[in-house]
Scaffold this motif. Structure first.
Motif, short mmCIF file in Angstrom:
data_model
loop_
_atom_site.label_atom_id
_atom_site.label_comp_id
_atom_site.label_asym_id
_atom_site.label_seq_id
_atom_site.Cartn_x
_atom_site.Cartn_y
_atom_site.Cartn_z
N PHE A 120 92.85 103.75 -34.76
CA PHE A 120 92.80 105.22 -34.50
C PHE A 120 94.17 105.90 -34.77
O PHE A 120 95.37 105.30 -34.87
CB PHE A 120 92.62 105.56 -33.11
N ASN A 121 94.12 107.02 -35.41
CA ASN A 121 95.46 107.90 -35.78
C ASN A 121 95.59 108.99 -34.75
O ASN A 121 95.00 108.87 -33.33
CB ASN A 121 95.70 108.28 -36.88
N LYS A 122 95.59 110.27 -35.30
CA LYS A 122 95.69 111.46 -34.24
C LYS A 122 94.46 111.65 -33.54
O LYS A 122 93.33 111.56 -33.97
CB LYS A 122 95.94 112.73 -35.04
N SER A 123 94.48 111.34 -32.46
CA SER A 123 93.36 111.62 -31.28
C SER A 123 93.73 111.41 -29.86
O SER A 123 94.90 110.84 -29.45
CB SER A 123 92.63 110.35 -31.42
N PRO A 124 92.96 112.20 -29.07
CA PRO A 124 93.09 112.12 -27.47
C PRO A 124 92.72 110.76 -26.97
O PRO A 124 93.22 110.25 -26.17
CB PRO A 124 92.22 112.95 -26.89
N ILE A 125 92.02 109.83 -28.02
CA ILE A 125 91.90 108.60 -27.41
C ILE A 125 93.18 107.74 -27.23
O ILE A 125 93.10 106.97 -26.42
CB ILE A 125 90.72 107.84 -28.43
N ASP A 126 94.11 107.86 -28.27
CA ASP A 126 95.17 107.12 -28.17
C ASP A 126 96.38 107.85 -28.10
O ASP A 126 97.51 107.55 -27.94
CB ASP A 126 95.40 106.07 -29.55
N ASP A 127 96.22 109.18 -27.88
CA ASP A 127 97.26 110.24 -27.49
C ASP A 127 98.14 110.59 -28.46
O ASP A 127 99.28 110.65 -28.18
CB ASP A 127 98.05 109.97 -25.99
N ILE A 128 97.97 109.95 -29.99
CA ILE A 128 98.81 110.46 -30.89
C ILE A 128 98.65 111.92 -31.18
O ILE A 128 97.71 112.11 -31.60
CB ILE A 128 98.66 109.51 -32.15
N LYS A 129 99.75 112.74 -31.33
CA LYS A 129 99.46 114.05 -31.12
C LYS A 129 99.58 114.57 -32.69
O LYS A 129 99.01 115.68 -32.86
CB LYS A 129 100.77 114.69 -30.42
N THR A 130 100.29 113.90 -33.73
CA THR A 130 100.25 114.26 -35.04
C THR A 130 100.03 113.15 -35.98
O THR A 130 100.19 112.01 -35.87
CB THR A 130 101.81 114.97 -35.39
N PHE A 131 99.43 113.47 -37.07
CA PHE A 131 99.04 112.71 -37.88
C PHE A 131 100.43 111.85 -38.54
O PHE A 131 101.43 112.54 -38.94
CB PHE A 131 98.57 113.39 -39.40
N THR A 132 100.24 110.51 -38.63
CA THR A 132 101.20 109.79 -39.17
C THR A 132 100.80 109.07 -40.55
O THR A 132 101.69 108.32 -41.08
CB THR A 132 101.66 108.55 -38.15
N LYS A 133 99.58 109.21 -40.69
CA LYS A 133 99.15 108.64 -42.12
C LYS A 133 97.79 109.24 -42.44
O LYS A 133 97.19 110.05 -41.57
CB LYS A 133 98.91 107.07 -42.04
N LYS A 134 97.32 109.14 -43.68
CA LYS A 134 95.99 109.55 -44.13
C LYS A 134 94.86 108.93 -43.46
O LYS A 134 95.13 107.66 -43.10
CB LYS A 134 95.85 109.51 -45.72
N CYS A 135 93.94 109.48 -43.09
CA CYS A 135 92.88 108.95 -42.50
C CYS A 135 91.49 108.84 -43.26
O CYS A 135 91.29 109.57 -44.05
CB CYS A 135 92.62 109.70 -41.14
N ASP A 136 90.58 107.93 -42.89
CA ASP A 136 89.40 107.80 -43.71
C ASP A 136 88.48 108.96 -43.13
O ASP A 136 87.50 109.39 -43.73
CB ASP A 136 88.98 106.33 -43.63
N ILE A 137 88.35 108.95 -41.64
CA ILE A 137 87.24 109.45 -41.03
C ILE A 137 87.85 110.40 -40.01
O ILE A 137 88.64 110.12 -39.10
CB ILE A 137 86.20 108.72 -40.40
N GLY A 138 87.44 111.84 -40.01
CA GLY A 138 87.90 112.64 -39.00
C GLY A 138 86.98 113.33 -38.02
O GLY A 138 85.65 113.58 -38.93
N ILE A 139 86.83 113.36 -37.00
CA ILE A 139 85.54 113.63 -35.81
C ILE A 139 86.10 114.97 -35.34
O ILE A 139 87.34 114.95 -34.59
CB ILE A 139 85.24 112.51 -35.03
N ILE A 140 85.43 116.15 -35.41
CA ILE A 140 86.00 117.21 -34.81
C ILE A 140 84.97 117.84 -33.72
O ILE A 140 83.73 117.85 -33.94
CB ILE A 140 85.71 118.37 -35.91
N GLU A 141 85.43 117.86 -32.47
CA GLU A 141 84.54 118.28 -31.54
C GLU A 141 84.95 119.91 -31.31
O GLU A 141 86.21 120.06 -31.21
CB GLU A 141 84.76 117.68 -30.24
N GLY A 142 84.07 120.90 -31.21
CA GLY A 142 84.32 122.26 -30.85
C GLY A 142 84.59 123.07 -31.98
O GLY A 142 84.84 122.57 -33.29
N GLY A 143 84.29 124.29 -31.91
CA GLY A 143 84.41 125.50 -32.75
C GLY A 143 85.94 126.16 -32.89
O GLY A 143 86.72 125.50 -32.16
N VAL A 144 85.92 126.94 -33.73
CA VAL A 144 87.38 127.42 -33.91
C VAL A 144 87.69 128.88 -33.39
O VAL A 144 86.74 129.84 -33.82
CB VAL A 144 87.59 127.58 -35.58
N ALA A 145 88.28 128.80 -32.09
CA ALA A 145 88.36 130.09 -31.44
C ALA A 145 89.77 130.82 -31.52
O ALA A 145 89.86 131.97 -31.13
CB ALA A 145 88.05 129.94 -30.04
#
Ligand code: SF4
Length: 182
Positions: free
Chosen positions: A37-62
């Motif tokens: 895991f990279n940026k994710s609440p699962i590991d609490d990494i707050k900013t991207f530190t590398k390019k990722c293969d899959i990004g999963i988005i919960e929620g809309g844009v408010a």
């Protein structure tokens, strides 16, 4: 050999989709073997530190922060998934889209609703708050989304099946029984 990298985020949402993700239960141990895991609440990494293969988005844009985070995900992730009804069509937060204006929406939320206690009649005005957008947008109206996993929240089995398929270089082809619309 390096493992595929997954990033996740929660925009305008209730975090229920991430909770459903954790409902894969002990398969989380297999997942940790399969991906980093990279940026994710699962590991609490707050900013991207590398390019990722899959990004999963919960929620809309408010608000402006949601917009910025979603753009960052598109820039840093090869595949982007909208997870759940809030990401796919705005969900409950998009109920405010029926209001005439942001002003009337804020007035109802913070001043006029029967359950509101706001003695000084103040609307949220801290300059650190992100700017609220004119309406709540589904993610695919802001960036290109590659896959949609419906449900509120989507079933854990649907999330698991989708991830396993993508990690094996296959298209997502979920069984209908793993869909959940309530
Ligand atoms: Fe919560 Fe449902 Fe929205 Fe997921 S889709 S963030 S569970 S309200």
């Amino acid at each position: 050999m390096s493992k595929p990298i997954v990033a996740t985020t929660a925009l305008a949402s209730c975090f229920g989709c991430h909770m459903s993700f954790l409902d894969i239960d002990d398969r989380i141990l297999q997942l940790i073997d399969l991906v980093d895991f990279n940026k994710s609440p699962i590991d609490d990494i707050k900013t991207f530190t590398k390019k990722c293969d899959i990004g999963i988005i919960e929620g809309g844009v408010a608000n402006s922060e949601n917009y910025h985070v979603l753009k960052e995900f598109r820039k840093n992730c090869k595949i982007l998934i909208s997870l759940g009804e809030c990401a796919i069509m705005g969900g409950l937060p998009a109920m405010r889209n029926n209001k005439d204006s942001i002003e009337s929406c804020l007035k109802e939320a913070y001043q006029d609703s029967p359950s509101t206690i706001n003695k000084n009649n103040i609307l949220p005005n801290d300059e650190e708050l992100p700017m609220i957008l004119d309406k709540v947008y589904p993610c695919h109206e802001v960036v290109k989304i590659d896959y949609f996993l419906p449900g509120c929240a989507p079933r854990a089995d649907l999330i698991w099946d989708a991830l396993v398929a993508l990690l094996n270089g296959k298209e997502i082809d979920p069984e209908y029984k793993t869909y959940k619309f309530d």
